[in-house]
Design a protein around this motif. Sequence first.
Motif, PDB file in Angstrom:
ATOM      1  N   VAL A 245       0.908  -1.324  -0.091  1.00  9.02           N
ATOM      2  CA  VAL A 245       0.373  -0.532  -0.117  1.00  9.02           C
ATOM      3  C   VAL A 245       1.013   1.360   0.399  1.00  9.02           C
ATOM      4  O   VAL A 245       0.564   1.911  -0.624  1.00  9.02           O
ATOM      5  N   ASN A 246       1.710   1.244   0.776  1.00 12.00           N
ATOM      6  CA  ASN A 246       3.083   2.210   1.149  1.00 12.00           C
ATOM      7  C   ASN A 246       3.519   2.600  -0.652  1.00 12.00           C
ATOM      8  O   ASN A 246       3.477   3.711  -0.917  1.00 12.00           O
TER       9      ASN A 246
ATOM     10  N   LYS B 209       0.677   4.199  -3.028  1.00 11.77           N
ATOM     11  CA  LYS B 209       1.157   5.079  -2.349  1.00 11.77           C
ATOM     12  C   LYS B 209       2.831   6.220  -3.105  1.00 11.77           C
ATOM     13  O   LYS B 209       1.742   7.790  -3.029  1.00 11.77           O
ATOM     14  N   GLU B 210       3.104   6.417  -3.081  1.00 16.63           N
ATOM     15  CA  GLU B 210       4.255   6.589  -4.238  1.00 16.63           C
ATOM     16  C   GLU B 210       4.330   6.301  -5.463  1.00 16.63           C
ATOM     17  O   GLU B 210       5.022   7.153  -6.043  1.00 16.63           O
ATOM     18  N   ASN B 211       3.076   6.191  -5.286  1.00 17.28           N
ATOM     19  CA  ASN B 211       2.928   6.059  -7.016  1.00 17.28           C
ATOM     20  C   ASN B 211       3.973   5.248  -8.074  1.00 17.28           C
ATOM     21  O   ASN B 211       4.472   5.211  -9.257  1.00 17.28           O
TER      22      ASN B 211
ATOM     23  N   ASP C 291      -7.600  -0.237  -0.193  1.00 12.79           N
ATOM     24  CA  ASP C 291      -6.366   0.440   0.648  1.00 12.79           C
ATOM     25  C   ASP C 291      -6.087   1.862   0.085  1.00 12.79           C
ATOM     26  O   ASP C 291      -6.249   2.695   0.821  1.00 12.79           O
ATOM     27  N   VAL C 292      -6.086   1.946  -0.941  1.00 11.51           N
ATOM     28  CA  VAL C 292      -4.840   2.846  -1.119  1.00 11.51           C
ATOM     29  C   VAL C 292      -6.221   3.951  -1.475  1.00 11.51           C
ATOM     30  O   VAL C 292      -6.382   5.364  -1.469  1.00 11.51           O
ATOM     31  N   GLU C 293      -6.402   3.540  -2.088  1.00  8.43           N
ATOM     32  CA  GLU C 293      -8.433   4.702  -2.548  1.00  8.43           C
ATOM     33  C   GLU C 293      -9.260   5.380  -1.730  1.00  8.43           C
ATOM     34  O   GLU C 293      -9.730   6.927  -1.140  1.00  8.43           O
TER      35      GLU C 293
ATOM     36  N   SER D  45      -7.972   5.727   1.730  1.00  5.83           N
ATOM     37  CA  SER D  45      -7.643   5.950   2.908  1.00  5.83           C
ATOM     38  C   SER D  45      -7.260   8.031   1.713  1.00  5.83           C
ATOM     39  O   SER D  45      -5.745   8.681   2.664  1.00  5.83           O
ATOM     40  N   GLU D  46      -7.406   8.214   0.337  1.00  2.00           N
ATOM     41  CA  GLU D  46      -6.815   9.808   0.252  1.00  2.00           C
ATOM     42  C   GLU D  46      -8.345  10.411   0.073  1.00  2.00           C
ATOM     43  O   GLU D  46      -8.939  10.057   0.325  1.00  2.00           O
TER      44      GLU D  46
END
Length: 59
Positions: free
Chosen positions: A24-25, A28-30, A54-56, A58-59
């Motif tokens: 996930v991290n 998040k860093e693309n 998870d990623v969407e 948390s944004e």
Amino acid sequence: MRESVIYKSIKTEGIEEGVRLVAVNLLKENMPVEMVAKVTGLTIEQVQSLVTTDVEQSE
């Protein structure tokens, strides 16, 4: 020392959760999905499911 079945289960769950958090991290860093899969050992499908859950969220 013998590990109990419960301990092994908890240990496995912890490792899986750690790998998921790393993935996930990285997302998040693309980092590209394919690279995240390669680095973490997850399948592309597993990584893609993290993108949508998870990623969407948390944004």
